[in-house]
Design a protein around this motif. Structure first.
Motif, PDB file in Angstrom:
ATOM      1  N   HIS A  61     -38.016-124.200-156.050  1.00 54.69           N
ATOM      2  CA  HIS A  61     -37.435-123.763-154.923  1.00 54.69           C
ATOM      3  C   HIS A  61     -37.062-122.362-155.136  1.00 54.69           C
ATOM      4  O   HIS A  61     -36.317-121.770-153.983  1.00 54.69           O
ATOM      5  N   VAL A  62     -36.919-121.709-156.224  1.00 54.47           N
ATOM      6  CA  VAL A  62     -36.487-120.212-156.370  1.00 54.47           C
ATOM      7  C   VAL A  62     -37.854-119.513-156.286  1.00 54.47           C
ATOM      8  O   VAL A  62     -38.871-119.515-156.634  1.00 54.47           O
ATOM      9  N   THR A  63     -37.544-118.300-155.529  1.00 55.34           N
ATOM     10  CA  THR A  63     -38.260-117.068-155.101  1.00 55.34           C
ATOM     11  C   THR A  63     -37.884-115.965-155.788  1.00 55.34           C
ATOM     12  O   THR A  63     -36.752-116.015-156.439  1.00 55.34           O
ATOM     13  N   ALA A  64     -38.812-115.084-156.439  1.00 57.06           N
ATOM     14  CA  ALA A  64     -38.577-113.768-156.861  1.00 57.06           C
ATOM     15  C   ALA A  64     -39.206-112.653-156.179  1.00 57.06           C
ATOM     16  O   ALA A  64     -40.208-112.662-155.607  1.00 57.06           O
ATOM     17  N   TYR A  65     -38.391-111.448-156.308  1.00 56.15           N
ATOM     18  CA  TYR A  65     -39.234-110.166-156.075  1.00 56.15           C
ATOM     19  C   TYR A  65     -38.839-109.163-157.067  1.00 56.15           C
ATOM     20  O   TYR A  65     -38.169-109.470-157.871  1.00 56.15           O
ATOM     21  N   HIS A  66     -40.123-108.341-157.329  1.00 60.09           N
ATOM     22  CA  HIS A  66     -40.113-107.573-158.435  1.00 60.09           C
ATOM     23  C   HIS A  66     -40.034-106.018-157.878  1.00 60.09           C
ATOM     24  O   HIS A  66     -40.809-105.704-157.372  1.00 60.09           O
ATOM     25  N   GLY A  67     -39.143-105.225-158.419  1.00 58.46           N
ATOM     26  CA  GLY A  67     -39.118-104.048-158.283  1.00 58.46           C
ATOM     27  C   GLY A  67     -37.752-103.300-158.657  1.00 58.46           C
ATOM     28  O   GLY A  67     -37.010-104.089-159.439  1.00 58.46           O
TER      29      GLY A  67
END
Length: 466
Positions: free
Chosen positions: A291-297
């Motif tokens: 249920h955890v999401t991620a953004y990379h930047g």
């Protein structure tokens, strides 16, 4: 007590300062990889430069006559090895090692015993994680000190202008609230003070209150803070501390757990979004918690900020390895519409600055780690220490033994007006806020607040050895 501290980093210097303030004789050792200070840091009686031979270095520092040895360099393996050498040179010395890699807690300590002669292993990153998560569990409105084995906690929060607490005395507050609590301390213009019933509260002050967790929200409301629902959390920075926080919060982002603190219905789940440059850093947590999401930047890239739509978050937690970046990012997210922000900072000084730029909660890495170490060095019968505000006040947990002169006395019989204030007493039957007529029993644990400079004196007065 003679104490040897190895490590001239910020934790070592702060530990040295606090120990010296208690009257201890401190020898500070600069590790081989550390720059040697031009002058002896505040509190240290002696400064020793590390030699190639560890045994010779500890011998020069006076390990044979030391009562305590603490290794707080940035190299975990060195801290562990030095404790082993200290144990070989002085079997009776108390040995404490700081580590960052939590795997050592399992590899070095097993079944409540540590190898290499270590008496206490302080997992620095885990201590910081616990402090961050404690604030999140109460809605991220203020600093929260959870108390071991007691159904109470201490919340530290600012008083807003025009709020229900602005312009009233503590006696007025007690009549207004009508629940069991203790006003622990207040902070104004950089000073931390133990209050009295006639203390006048005002906007800009920070007030610390001990109460049951379910009553914390009532004090927040009176102080002028509305508890908004927290449905979406952003955690920025998958440092070692950040990863531990992510794992703990992800585990708790499920129905029921955060419901009361986040004003959610029992069936609602708060969602967690991880933000980091490295995709590798977020993979393990996302794999463990679907249920955890991620953004990379890069969070310093304005275009990337727009991509993650910051105004959709209800809470941001910044836990990169760059403490200044944590403050800047948290403050910037607040300007973009995020209602609440928690930042991991370096020290109580940065904690104060963070409050002035609008960050709701700043957790001082240095203070939580040094508090954990001091809990083992504050003398016999002391089971815990927590600093308040600028560090001039301490909350001390003190266990009453069968031989203690306190057994059978009433609380008012041991009172020293203006020196310390007993906040809570814990027994095998539970914990309670005492009155002056409370009789002290063997096995009870007193929690009291005291000026840090007087802490050792009060511990000795209560029958402990320092």
């Amino acid at each position: 007590m003679k104490v040897i501290v190895v490590g001239c980093g910020t934790n070592g210097r702060e530990l040295t300062r606090r120990l010296s303030a208690r009257g201890h004789q401190v020898t500070l050792v600069a590790a081989a990889h550390e720059p040697v200070p031009r002058k002896i840091p505040a509190g240290a009686q002696t400064l020793v430069r590390h030699q190639k031979d560890h045994r010779a270095t500890l011998g020069e520092a006076g390990i044979a006559k030391a009562q305590a040895f603490v290794a707080v360099t940035e190299v975990d393996e060195l801290n562990i090895v030095l404790c082993g050498i200290a144990a070989d040179l002085n079997a009776g010395v108390i040995k404490i090692a700081q580590t960052h890699d939590d795997h050592y807690a399992h590899a070095v300590c097993r079944e409540s015993r540590c190898i290499f002669g270590i008496d206490f292993l302080i997992s620095a990153d885990k201590e910081a994680m616990r402090a961050v998560v404690s604030t999140v569990e109460q809605g991220a409105i203020s600093d929260v000190i959870p108390l071991k084995n007691a159904p109470y906690e201490i919340a530290r929060f600012p008083i807003a202008k025009g709020s229900g607490l602005d312009g009233i005395t503590l006696s007025d507050m007690r009549r207004l609230v009508k629940i069991s609590f203790v006003a622990v301390a207040f902070e104004v213009r950089g000073r931390s003070v133990i209050p009295s019933g006639e203390t006048m509260l005002a906007s800009g002050m920070r007030l610390s209150v001990l109460c049951a967790p379910e009553h914390v929200g009532r004090f927040y409301e009176l102080a002028g803070f509305k508890i908004h629902p927290v449905k979406k959390i952003a955690l920025i920075g998958m440092s070692a501390v950040g990863t531990l926080v992510a794992q703990d919060v992800a585990e708790k982002c499920k129905p029921h757990f955060f419901s009361s603190a986040f004003s959610l219905s029992p069936r609602e789940r708060a969602s967690l979004v991880l933000v980091d440059k490295s995709e590798t850093a977020t993979q393990a947590v996302c794999a463990q918690f679907p249920h955890v999401t991620a953004y990379h930047g890069d969070v310093t890239d304005e275009a990337f900020f727009a991509e993650i739509t910051p105004d959709t978050f209800d809470l941001v937690i910044t836990t990169t390895n760059n403490y200044e970046l944590n403050m800047i990012t948290a403050a910037y997210m607040k300007t973009l519409g995020v209602p609440r922000a928690v930042a991991l900072v370096h020290s109580s000084l940065m904690e104060d600055i963070a409050g002035k730029i609008g960050i709701d909660v700043a957790v001082s890495y240095q203070d939580v780690v040094v508090d954990a170490i001091m809990s083992h060095l504050a003398g016999s019968h002391v089971t815990g220490i927590h600093t308040i505000g600028d560090g001039s006040l301490e909350i001390v947990e003190f266990a009453i033994s069968a031989q203690s002169p306190l057994v059978g006395k009433r609380l008012k019989d041991i009172a020293v007006h203006g020196s310390f204030l007993v906040l809570l007493i814990s027994t095998v039957r539970g914990s309670f806020i005492p009155s002056g007529d409370t009789v002290l029993l063997e096995g009870s644990v007193l929690m009291f607040i005291v000026q840090s400079a007087q802490s050792g004196k009060i511990v000795a007065l209560l029958g402990g050895t320092v």
